[in-house]
Design an enzyme around this catalytic site. Structure first.
Site, PDB file in Angstrom:
ATOM      1  N   CYS A  53      -3.196  11.165   1.443  1.00  0.00           N
ATOM      2  CA  CYS A  53      -2.608   9.877   1.283  1.00  0.00           C
ATOM      3  C   CYS A  53      -1.098   9.984   0.759  1.00  0.00           C
ATOM      4  CB  CYS A  53      -3.338   8.849   0.179  1.00  0.00           C
ATOM      5  SG  CYS A  53      -5.269   8.913   0.874  1.00  0.00           S
ATOM      6  N   LYS A  65       0.704  -1.262  -0.055  1.00  0.00           N
ATOM      7  CA  LYS A  65      -0.044   0.109   0.237  1.00  0.00           C
ATOM      8  C   LYS A  65       0.956   1.465  -0.081  1.00  0.00           C
ATOM      9  CE  LYS A  65      -3.130   3.024   0.423  1.00  0.00           C
ATOM     10  NZ  LYS A  65      -4.215   3.348  -0.342  1.00  0.00           N
TER      11      LYS A  65
HETATM   12  N1  SAJ Z   1      -1.373  15.279  -8.985  1.00  0.00           N
HETATM   13  C1  SAJ Z   1      -0.573  16.071  -9.435  1.00  0.00           C
HETATM   14  N2  SAJ Z   1      -0.406  15.262 -11.082  1.00  0.00           N
HETATM   15  C2  SAJ Z   1      -0.843  14.264 -11.423  1.00  0.00           C
HETATM   16  C3  SAJ Z   1      -1.946  13.547 -10.471  1.00  0.00           C
HETATM   17  C4  SAJ Z   1      -2.247  14.056  -9.318  1.00  0.00           C
HETATM   18  O1  SAJ Z   1      -0.027  16.862  -9.263  1.00  0.00           O
HETATM   19  O2  SAJ Z   1      -0.493  14.053 -12.510  1.00  0.00           O
HETATM   20  C5  SAJ Z   1      -1.739  15.531  -7.474  1.00  0.00           C
HETATM   21  C6  SAJ Z   1      -3.407  15.828  -7.276  1.00  0.00           C
HETATM   22  O3  SAJ Z   1      -3.579  17.241  -7.680  1.00  0.00           O
HETATM   23  C7  SAJ Z   1      -3.115  15.751  -5.811  1.00  0.00           C
HETATM   24  C8  SAJ Z   1      -2.432  14.613  -5.277  1.00  0.00           C
HETATM   25  O4  SAJ Z   1      -1.430  14.491  -6.755  1.00  0.00           O
HETATM   26  O5  SAJ Z   1      -3.032  16.837  -5.009  1.00  0.00           O
HETATM   27  C9  SAJ Z   1      -2.967  13.117  -5.318  1.00  0.00           C
HETATM   28  O6  SAJ Z   1      -4.125  12.940  -5.992  1.00  0.00           O
HETATM   29  P1  SAJ Z   1      -4.320  11.552  -6.582  1.00  0.00           P
HETATM   30  O7  SAJ Z   1      -5.506  11.755  -7.461  1.00  0.00           O
HETATM   31  O8  SAJ Z   1      -3.176  11.046  -7.562  1.00  0.00           O
HETATM   32  O9  SAJ Z   1      -4.503  10.636  -5.463  1.00  0.00           O
HETATM   33  P2  SAJ Z   1      -5.447  10.628  -4.065  1.00  0.00           P
HETATM   34  O10 SAJ Z   1      -4.779  11.122  -3.274  1.00  0.00           O
HETATM   35  O11 SAJ Z   1      -6.818  11.250  -4.382  1.00  0.00           O
HETATM   36  O12 SAJ Z   1      -5.613   8.973  -4.167  1.00  0.00           O
HETATM   37  C10 SAJ Z   1      -4.663   8.226  -3.899  1.00  0.00           C
HETATM   38  C11 SAJ Z   1      -4.560   6.799  -4.972  1.00  0.00           C
HETATM   39  N3  SAJ Z   1      -3.478   6.203  -4.837  1.00  0.00           N
HETATM   40  C12 SAJ Z   1      -2.715   5.870  -6.086  1.00  0.00           C
HETATM   41  O13 SAJ Z   1      -3.241   6.438  -7.253  1.00  0.00           O
HETATM   42  C13 SAJ Z   1      -1.477   5.252  -6.197  1.00  0.00           C
HETATM   43  C14 SAJ Z   1      -5.744   6.133  -4.374  1.00  0.00           C
HETATM   44  O14 SAJ Z   1      -5.690   4.888  -5.303  1.00  0.00           O
HETATM   45  C15 SAJ Z   1      -5.640   5.631  -2.897  1.00  0.00           C
HETATM   46  O15 SAJ Z   1      -6.738   4.732  -2.639  1.00  0.00           O
HETATM   47  C16 SAJ Z   1      -5.598   6.927  -2.086  1.00  0.00           C
HETATM   48  O16 SAJ Z   1      -4.324   7.666  -2.550  1.00  0.00           O
HETATM   49  C17 SAJ Z   1      -5.480   6.643  -0.640  1.00  0.00           C
HETATM   50  O17 SAJ Z   1      -6.272   6.599   0.073  1.00  0.00           O
HETATM   51  O18 SAJ Z   1      -4.290   6.004  -0.206  1.00  0.00           O
END
Ligand code: SAJ
Length: 445
Positions: free
Chosen positions: A290, A236
């Site tokens: 996360c 995880k």
């Molecule tokens: N972000 C970027 N660039 C990107 C993608 C995301 O800057 O290309 C930023 C987003 O704006 C945000 C952060 O990253 O600030 C996180 O966003 P996210 O959509 O990547 O992820 P979370 O935090 O909403 O959800 C993540 C997910 N983990 C993965 O994709 C590996 C989700 O599957 C998990 O269940 C969740 O964390 C968790 O609860 O751990």
């Protein structure tokens, strides 16, 4: 340690020690923590006809759930919750009650020194221990540092010496089974991903994993993979650290391109035309409860071995300051600048501001009393603290904010902002941290 990794149901029953041939019937599940993960999980189990007792220390959450109302926006959750409460299968309360299975889905924040804070897991263990009974399975879903599931079992064993609880590496027989099954659903897609995503089921023994799998088999369409609890814990953390490192690469590219006077969105779009390159998008930074937190749990466990993971965290944490400096550089050219700040949440189209880089940026800009900030955040009804106490910050409709501003800072790529007319932006200084205004190369051909 349970070694062989078995895909759900593929290991012959006869290979297991005696205690895993017990009855796996799950009629009642007690879900401890009705947050972003616990509530959809509870509602999904209840919608499959399971008696679900949802537990939360917050009386407002208990009341909302008993009314069949989700207290945060998530597509399809309202429908699922209404079905669960109408069927009479989900009931929320303040204290755990006896059940066949317990699912712990409480937060695991970090302390000021970035070490993991396990107090919510400890409190959940203490709350369920009086009602635990032989034949139960306890599943830890909260993202946890390696060793937390074994620690949970030890804590329960201390409180219930009358029950045989598992220790990692031993195969029983045990009275209670303990496993770690980390959630991996993406906010905004939770209801679908909860059912469709593959699950890692980490037991403190094979039997523990098998008992835990019986709970997920109630609703899971993805594949369940059984392994040891410690492996599941690290898997995880690795998933979120992987994403953090990849976003850090994109964020570093954005500062390199700024230095070289190049358009990072175009550079990434063109590099991604290579068949083996798939760069993520730069943004205002990495937020949420996360990805901005979990990599630190790996760093805390292996400080000497985590140079890349730590550096990625630092790159992403530095990004909001970089955006602030870009905005200030424009604002310094004006006497009393008016800045439209578009977006406060941690990512597009959610209402969650935990660890939000956009919020940090606006809080920092608000420190300058000569600057007026007009904040547009279509997913929130009011300014969150500490912005609600800043005299120079006002919440505004998106177009009104843009029209009154000298500088427009796009901090979150909300769908609403895509409908801002181009000509409104063209008349102003625009700092786009998100690439929302970038015209794709394929569109310009
Ligand atoms: N972000 C970027 N660039 C990107 C993608 C995301 O800057 O290309 C930023 C987003 O704006 C945000 C952060 O990253 O600030 C996180 O966003 P996210 O959509 O990547 O992820 P979370 O935090 O909403 O959800 C993540 C997910 N983990 C993965 O994709 C590996 C989700 O599957 C998990 O269940 C969740 O964390 C968790 O609860 O751990």
């Amino acid at each position: 340690m349970v070694e062989p990794l078995a895909e759900g149901g593929s290991v012959p029953e006869a290979d297991f020690p005696a205690d895993c041939r017990m009855d796996h019937t799950v009629n009642t599940v007690c879900v401890v923590g009705l947050g972003y993960i616990g509530l959809p999980t509870a509602a999904t189990l209840a919608s499959r006809g399971i008696e679900v007792i949802g537990v939360d220390i917050n009386p407002q959450i208990v009341a909302a759930v008993n009314d069949g109302k989700p207290y945060f926006p998530e597509p399809d959750l309202d429908m699922l919750l209404r079905a669960a409460t109408t069927l009479g299968k989900l009931r929320a309360t303040a204290r755990p009650e006896p059940a066949d299975a317990f699912v712990i889905a409480v937060p695991t924040p970090f302390n000021d020194d970035r070490s993991p804070n396990l107090t919510f897991i400890d409190a959940a263990a203490d709350a369920i221990s009086p009602v635990l009974a032989a034949g139960n399975v306890v599943i830890l879903e909260s993202t946890s540092p390696v060793g937390t599931t074994a620690r949970l079992s030890k804590r329960l064993a201390r409180q219930r010496p009358d029950l045989r609880l598992p220790e990692e590496g031993e195969n029983g027989p045990f009275d209670v089974h303990i496993a770690h099954c980390p959630e991996r659903v993406l906010p905004g897609h939770m209801v679908r991903e909860l059912i469709e995503n593959d699950r890692i089921i980490g037991g403190l023994s094979e039997a523990c994993a098998e008992h835990a799998e019986a709970v997920y088999s109630i609703f899971l369409r993805g594949t369940a993979f059984r392994t040891g609890a410690a492996t599941a814990e690290l898997v995880k953390l690795v998933e979120n650290a992987y994403r953090d490192v990849n976003i850090a690469f994109a964020n570093e590219l954005s500062t390199i391109c700024d230095q070289l006077g190049l358009n990072v969105w175009q550079v990434i779009e063109l590099a991604n035309r290579h068949p083996r390159v798939s760069i993520l998008q730069p943004g205002a930074g990495v937020g949420g409860h996360c990805i901005a937190v979990d990599p630190w749990f790996i760093v805390a466990s292996a400080p000497e071995q985590t140079r890349l993971i730590r550096a990625a965290r630092e790159v992403n944490d530095a990004k909001p300051k970089f955006i602030v400096s870009q905005i200030r550089e424009r604002a310094d050219r004006l006497k009393h600048p008016v800045i439209a700040c578009l977006g406060l949440t941690y990512k597009p189209d959610v209402d969650d501001v935990r660890e939000s880089p956009a919020l940090d940026i606006v809080v920092e800009l608000a420190c300058d009393p000569d600057t007026r900030l007009l904040v547009a955040e279509p997913n929130l009804r009011a300014l969150p603290p500490p912005l609600d106490e800043r005299a120079n910050v006002t919440m505004c409709d998106t177009l009104a904010a843009v029209r009154e501003a000298d500088i427009v800072a796009i901090l979150v790529a909300h769908s609403r902002f895509r409908r801002i007319p181009q000509e409104e932006l063209m008349r102003r200084m625009v700092i786009d941290a998100t690439g929302l205004t970038h015209r794709s190369v394929s569109m310009t051909r």
